[in-house]
Write an enzyme that holds these catalytic residues in place. Structure first.
Site, PDB file in Angstrom:
ATOM      1  CB  THR A   1      -0.824   0.053   1.312  1.00 65.43           C
ATOM      2  OG1 THR A   1      -1.597  -1.122   1.401  1.00 65.43           O
ATOM      3  CG2 THR A   1      -1.723   1.267   1.375  1.00 65.43           C
TER       4      THR A   1
ATOM      5  CG  ASP B   1      -4.380  -2.816   5.752  1.00 65.32           C
ATOM      6  OD1 ASP B   1      -4.481  -3.218   4.567  1.00 65.32           O
ATOM      7  OD2 ASP B   1      -3.317  -2.390   6.222  1.00 65.32           O
TER       8      ASP B   1
ATOM      9  CB  THR C   1       2.134  -0.971   4.009  1.00 62.43           C
ATOM     10  OG1 THR C   1       2.161  -1.776   2.835  1.00 62.43           O
ATOM     11  CG2 THR C   1       3.507  -0.968   4.639  1.00 62.43           C
TER      12      THR C   1
ATOM     13  N   GLY D   1      -3.327  -7.005   5.002  1.00 59.79           N
ATOM     14  CA  GLY D   1      -4.475  -6.232   5.451  1.00 59.79           C
ATOM     15  C   GLY D   1      -5.549  -7.027   6.146  1.00 59.79           C
TER      16      GLY D   1
HETATM   17  N1  GLY Z   1      -2.422  -3.718   2.853  1.00 60.12           N
HETATM   18  C1  GLY Z   1      -3.145  -3.871   1.663  1.00 60.12           C
HETATM   19  C2  GLY Z   1      -4.123  -4.954   1.691  1.00 60.12           C
HETATM   20  O1  GLY Z   1      -3.901  -5.980   2.320  1.00 60.12           O
HETATM   21  O2  GLY Z   1      -5.147  -4.821   1.052  1.00 60.12           O
END
Ligand code: GLY
Length: 340
Positions: free
Chosen positions: A203, A234, A254, A257
């Site tokens: 992310t 997340d 990041t 998530g």
């Molecule tokens: N951190 C990004 C996701 O898992 O969607």
């Protein structure tokens, strides 16, 4: 090092008193230099933290950073790319968020429009697309030849491996869906089955403080590769992907998530700073809380205090890069932190 100290000295004389807060400043997850530089240009020209975060993250969306931000990455089980994004205003505590956004490339700008042009905080899926269309965003496919080929290989050659299903039949470790639930069925998805790394759950997370001391934070991602359609991670969840509060600072996260959103790590990091922790210690506490329960998780948190001190912590990889730009630098600078 000498150059940095010299830069700091010049900044002390030219721009700020040495005991003044180190603002404006921006911090970004991973090695997303172009986005950070864009955000800095906005801040340095006197722009707001929210504009810096929106315009900075938009660069990553356009440049498809790491294939995990923007269109044409992380196709879901149907081969479609959908986007998640968040923007938070630490001055008003207002939030705009969008999840599983279809057919619109500018996810963080759609989130900003939710913040600016609606009383709501979070819109999702097809109906978020409808909102975006009303706001004037172009509707276009997010699929590219690259994402199509990635999906074809996963579906046709790799037999839909890996995937995120559990306790279903037929065995998701061997077969593609459709699946149906089965108490005696097969158990698959855990973080050890699905490889969670920066190219799968990456992310752009950004926290900025402008010259007025206003804090903005935001995220943008295309989520997890081969996710079950409809999955939101997340990144768009306030307190999970990012959080901002003018009284304290901001944080962004990041990583995996699905696991991370259960712990609201960005909120926790900000609350730790509110209690007096340094940004580094706050990020470490947020990461450690998750690792207590999920020792195999991969993720990282960056934290920025309202006076411009910053830090980061990470888990499940060797080291984590993040980028910073403030008045002491003429270029955005990548720093690294070793992970637990
Ligand atoms: N951190 C990004 C996701 O898992 O969607």
């Amino acid at each position: 090092m000498k150059k940095l100290l010299f830069g700091l000295l010049i900044a002390c004389f030219q721009y700020v008193k040495c005991d003044d807060p180190n603002i404006p400043i921006v911090i970004t997850t991973w090695n997303f230099l172009n986005s950070t530089t864009k955000a800095w240009e906005v801040l340095n020209a006197g722009g707001s933290a929210l504009d810096a975060v929106e315009q900075g993250a938009s660069v990553c969306e356009e440049q498809q950073c790491d294939g995990t931000v923007g269109y044409g990455g992380s196709p879901d089980e149907n081969g479609e790319t959908t986007l998640d994004a968040l923007i938070m205003d630490g001055k008003t505590m207002n939030v705009g968020a969008v999840g599983a956004l279809r057919q619109v490339k500018n996810a963080i700008s759609v989130a900003r429009h939710i913040l600016e042009h609606s009383y709501h905080s979070f819109l999702v899926g097809e109906l978020a697309t409808q909102f975006a269309e009303e706001m004037g965003f172009p509707i276009e496919s997010l699929t590219t030849p690259k994402s199509k080929n990635l999906w074809k290989k996963w579906h046709n050659e790799d037999n839909c491996q890996p995937n995120f299903w559990m306790k279903v039949t037929p065995d998701p470790k061997k077969y593609c869906g459709p699946y149906s639930k089965s108490e005696k069925g097969y158990h698959q998805a855990s973080t050890s089955d699905v490889k969670v790394d920066r190219y799968n759950h990456d992310t752009i997370g950004m926290v900025a403080i402008d010259k007025n001391g206003d804090v903005g934070a935001g995220t943008s991602t295309n989520g997890a590769k081969f996710k079950i359609p409809g999955r939101i991670g997340d990144s768009p969840i306030p307190g999970a992907g990012a959080y901002a509060d003018n009284a304290v600072g901001g944080a962004s996260a990041t990583g995996d998530g699905d696991v991370m959103l259960r712990f609201l790590p960005s909120f926790l990091a900000v609350e730790e700073m509110r209690r007096g922790a340094s940004p580094t210690a706050a990020a470490e506490t947020a990461v450690a809380r998750i690792a207590e329960h999920y020792p195999d998780f991969m993720g990282a948190v960056v934290a920025l205090a309202k006076d411009g001190r910053y830090g980061a912590a990470c888990h499940g990889i060797h080291q984590f890069p993040f980028v910073v730009h403030d008045l002491t630098q003429d270029k955005s600078r990548t720093e690294h932190v070793l992970c637990s």
